[in-house]
Design an enzyme around this catalytic site. Structure first.
Site, PDB file in Angstrom:
ATOM      1  N   TYR A 150       0.840  -1.209   0.000  1.00  0.00           N
ATOM      2  CA  TYR A 150       0.000   0.000   0.000  1.00  0.00           C
ATOM      3  C   TYR A 150       0.878   1.264   0.000  1.00  0.00           C
ATOM      4  O   TYR A 150       0.673   2.177  -0.796  1.00  0.00           O
ATOM      5  CB  TYR A 150      -0.909  -0.030   1.235  1.00  0.00           C
ATOM      6  CG  TYR A 150      -1.913   1.095   1.333  1.00  0.00           C
ATOM      7  CD1 TYR A 150      -2.997   1.162   0.460  1.00  0.00           C
ATOM      8  CD2 TYR A 150      -1.794   2.081   2.306  1.00  0.00           C
ATOM      9  CE1 TYR A 150      -3.934   2.182   0.564  1.00  0.00           C
ATOM     10  CE2 TYR A 150      -2.735   3.103   2.421  1.00  0.00           C
ATOM     11  CZ  TYR A 150      -3.793   3.151   1.544  1.00  0.00           C
ATOM     12  OH  TYR A 150      -4.724   4.165   1.649  1.00  0.00           O
ATOM     13  N   LYS A 154       1.275   4.238  -2.876  1.00  0.00           N
ATOM     14  CA  LYS A 154       0.975   5.653  -2.627  1.00  0.00           C
ATOM     15  C   LYS A 154       2.228   6.515  -2.783  1.00  0.00           C
ATOM     16  O   LYS A 154       2.143   7.682  -3.196  1.00  0.00           O
ATOM     17  CB  LYS A 154       0.358   5.828  -1.239  1.00  0.00           C
ATOM     18  CG  LYS A 154      -1.001   5.131  -1.072  1.00  0.00           C
ATOM     19  CD  LYS A 154      -2.048   5.632  -2.047  1.00  0.00           C
ATOM     20  CE  LYS A 154      -3.461   5.175  -1.686  1.00  0.00           C
ATOM     21  NZ  LYS A 154      -4.481   5.629  -2.638  1.00  0.00           N
TER      22      LYS A 154
HETATM   23  N1  LIG Z   1     -10.054   5.519   4.837  1.00  0.00           N
HETATM   24  C1  LIG Z   1      -8.837   5.901   5.168  1.00  0.00           C
HETATM   25  O1  LIG Z   1      -8.450   5.842   6.351  1.00  0.00           O
HETATM   26  C2  LIG Z   1      -7.884   6.435   4.121  1.00  0.00           C
HETATM   27  C3  LIG Z   1      -6.717   7.061   4.571  1.00  0.00           C
HETATM   28  C4  LIG Z   1      -5.818   7.551   3.624  1.00  0.00           C
HETATM   29  C5  LIG Z   1      -6.083   7.415   2.272  1.00  0.00           C
HETATM   30  N2  LIG Z   1      -7.229   6.799   1.862  1.00  0.00           N
HETATM   31  C6  LIG Z   1      -7.449   6.708   0.408  1.00  0.00           C
HETATM   32  O2  LIG Z   1      -8.692   7.320   0.110  1.00  0.00           O
HETATM   33  C7  LIG Z   1      -9.274   6.682  -1.034  1.00  0.00           C
HETATM   34  C8  LIG Z   1     -10.704   6.260  -0.721  1.00  0.00           C
HETATM   35  O3  LIG Z   1     -10.673   5.354   0.352  1.00  0.00           O
HETATM   36  P1  LIG Z   1     -11.984   4.908   1.185  1.00  0.00           P
HETATM   37  O4  LIG Z   1     -11.538   4.734   2.578  1.00  0.00           O
HETATM   38  O5  LIG Z   1     -13.124   5.798   0.866  1.00  0.00           O
HETATM   39  O6  LIG Z   1     -12.215   3.432   0.534  1.00  0.00           O
HETATM   40  P2  LIG Z   1     -13.530   2.497   0.515  1.00  0.00           P
HETATM   41  O7  LIG Z   1     -14.506   2.927   1.546  1.00  0.00           O
HETATM   42  O8  LIG Z   1     -13.019   1.093   0.534  1.00  0.00           O
HETATM   43  O9  LIG Z   1     -14.165   2.809  -0.936  1.00  0.00           O
HETATM   44  C9  LIG Z   1     -13.398   2.481  -2.062  1.00  0.00           C
HETATM   45  C10 LIG Z   1     -14.074   2.973  -3.319  1.00  0.00           C
HETATM   46  O10 LIG Z   1     -13.188   2.707  -4.421  1.00  0.00           O
HETATM   47  C11 LIG Z   1     -13.868   1.901  -5.386  1.00  0.00           C
HETATM   48  N3  LIG Z   1     -12.893   1.023  -6.024  1.00  0.00           N
HETATM   49  C12 LIG Z   1     -12.121   0.052  -5.466  1.00  0.00           C
HETATM   50  N4  LIG Z   1     -11.355  -0.526  -6.418  1.00  0.00           N
HETATM   51  C13 LIG Z   1     -11.675   0.086  -7.588  1.00  0.00           C
HETATM   52  C14 LIG Z   1     -11.251  -0.073  -8.931  1.00  0.00           C
HETATM   53  N5  LIG Z   1     -10.323  -0.991  -9.272  1.00  0.00           N
HETATM   54  N6  LIG Z   1     -11.789   0.730  -9.884  1.00  0.00           N
HETATM   55  C15 LIG Z   1     -12.730   1.660  -9.572  1.00  0.00           C
HETATM   56  N7  LIG Z   1     -13.175   1.849  -8.324  1.00  0.00           N
HETATM   57  C16 LIG Z   1     -12.654   1.066  -7.354  1.00  0.00           C
HETATM   58  C17 LIG Z   1     -14.969   1.178  -4.624  1.00  0.00           C
HETATM   59  O11 LIG Z   1     -16.005   0.841  -5.558  1.00  0.00           O
HETATM   60  P3  LIG Z   1     -17.022  -0.408  -5.309  1.00  0.00           P
HETATM   61  O12 LIG Z   1     -17.924   0.031  -4.176  1.00  0.00           O
HETATM   62  O13 LIG Z   1     -17.754  -0.550  -6.596  1.00  0.00           O
HETATM   63  O14 LIG Z   1     -16.183  -1.589  -4.942  1.00  0.00           O
HETATM   64  C18 LIG Z   1     -15.369   2.264  -3.631  1.00  0.00           C
HETATM   65  O15 LIG Z   1     -16.237   3.194  -4.248  1.00  0.00           O
HETATM   66  C19 LIG Z   1      -8.332   5.515  -1.396  1.00  0.00           C
HETATM   67  O16 LIG Z   1      -7.456   5.900  -2.429  1.00  0.00           O
HETATM   68  C20 LIG Z   1      -7.566   5.276  -0.100  1.00  0.00           C
HETATM   69  O17 LIG Z   1      -6.310   4.690  -0.337  1.00  0.00           O
HETATM   70  C21 LIG Z   1      -8.135   6.314   2.755  1.00  0.00           C
END
Ligand SMILES: NC(=O)c1ccc[n+]([C@@H]2O[C@H](COP(=O)([O-])OP(=O)(O)OC[C@H]3O[C@@H](n4cnc5c(N)ncnc54)[C@H](OP(=O)(O)O)[C@@H]3O)[C@@H](O)[C@H]2O)c1
Length: 242
Positions: A150, A154
């Site tokens: 991961y 990033k």
């Molecule tokens: N949550 C945290 O603590 C955190 C912290 C730092 C950074 N981030 C970053 O923020 C971003 C969003 O994270 P989140 O926490 O909101 O994640 P999440 O709740 O798991 O949601 C992920 C989203 O991405 C979509 N997705 C996954 N794989 C995909 C693909 N191959 N093509 C198109 N769409 C895809 C999913 O679609 P489906 O529903 O259709 O599967 C869902 O809409 C990510 O880049 C993550 O690395 C998150």
């Protein structure tokens, strides 16, 4: 002409909050998703029932042909692309010693190669004056065991951002990344005990997890008129996490 934004991974979590916020800011929004059509349609319905414009488009960001079609379909539906937010991402943990190349390749394909492909299409299609926003993570600085694939993905995203900002010289398009701290979404909660969640929430001086809206506000700023002089940067909304 009214402005249009593509938000990848907008069916849930942070992407959903960004889609709703950009719609409230006046953008027509493409709600991209990988497999969760029903959730993506819910986001579209929420936007349209509030008087906004939105369309759900399926595309796997790890698949170059899907990414190409996402941009083609958006142009067909809305005529112009002003903002691209590549929020889609996955987090799968595996210690380096295990040598689990399947996990490594999957995480790199979605998070890094996906960003590369979305950047490529965005560079070709975003209108003059537009904004391109990628997603990294503040976990980079924490060097946590098992986060190798991961964090590598990033770190690669953070490398691409200033390069694309430079390549787009003369087009009045900014390229930035947002690198959140821990945010209360399915990606964060998956596989964590109550105790670990509590402990993580308490490590920032603000002593809480971030909410998706905390990040949507930052994206709204970058996508809006006040963000116009920010370029080639990685913003770290993380409550003061070190
Ligand atoms: N949550 C945290 O603590 C955190 C912290 C730092 C950074 N981030 C970053 O923020 C971003 C969003 O994270 P989140 O926490 O909101 O994640 P999440 O709740 O798991 O949601 C992920 C989203 O991405 C979509 N997705 C996954 N794989 C995909 C693909 N191959 N093509 C198109 N769409 C895809 C999913 O679609 P489906 O529903 O259709 O599967 C869902 O809409 C990510 O880049 C993550 O690395 C998150």
């Amino acid at each position: 002409m009214r402005k249009t934004a593509i938000v990848t991974g907008a069916s849930r979590g942070i992407g959903r909050a960004i889609a709703l916020r950009l719609a409230a800011d006046g953008f027509g929004v493409v709600v991209n998703y990988a497999g969760n059509k029903a959730k993506a349609e819910e986001v579209v319905n929420e936007i349209t029932s509030a008087g906004g414009r939105a369309l759900a488009i399926q595309a796997d960001v790890a698949n170059p042909e899907d990414v190409k079609q996402l941009f083609e379909k958006t142009l067909k539906a809305f005529g112009q692309i002003d903002v691209v937010v590549n929020n889609a991402g996955i987090m799968q943990l595996s210690p380096i010693a295990k040598g689990d190349v399947e996990t490594f390749d999957k995480v790199i394909a979605t998070n890094l190669r996906g960003t590369f492909m979305v950047f490529s299409q965005a560079a070709q299609h975003v209108a003059e004056g537009g904004r391109i926003i990628a997603f990294s993570s503040s976990v980079l600085a924490r060097r946590l065991p098992s986060y190798g694939p991961y964090i590598a993905s990033k770190a690669g995203v953070e490398g691409l951002v200033p390069v694309l900002a430079n390549e787009l010289r003369g087009h009045k398009i900014t390229v930035n990344a947002v690198a959140p701290g821990p945010i209360a979404t399915p990606l964060f909660f998956e596989g964590k005990s109550e105790e670990l969640i509590k402990q993580t929430a308490s490590i920032t001086p603000l002593e809480r997890l971030g909410e998706p809206d905390d990040i949507a506000g930052v994206v709204s700023f970058l996508a809006g008129p006040d963000g116009g002089w920010i370029n080639g940067q990685i913003l770290r909304p993380n409550g003061g996490l070190v």
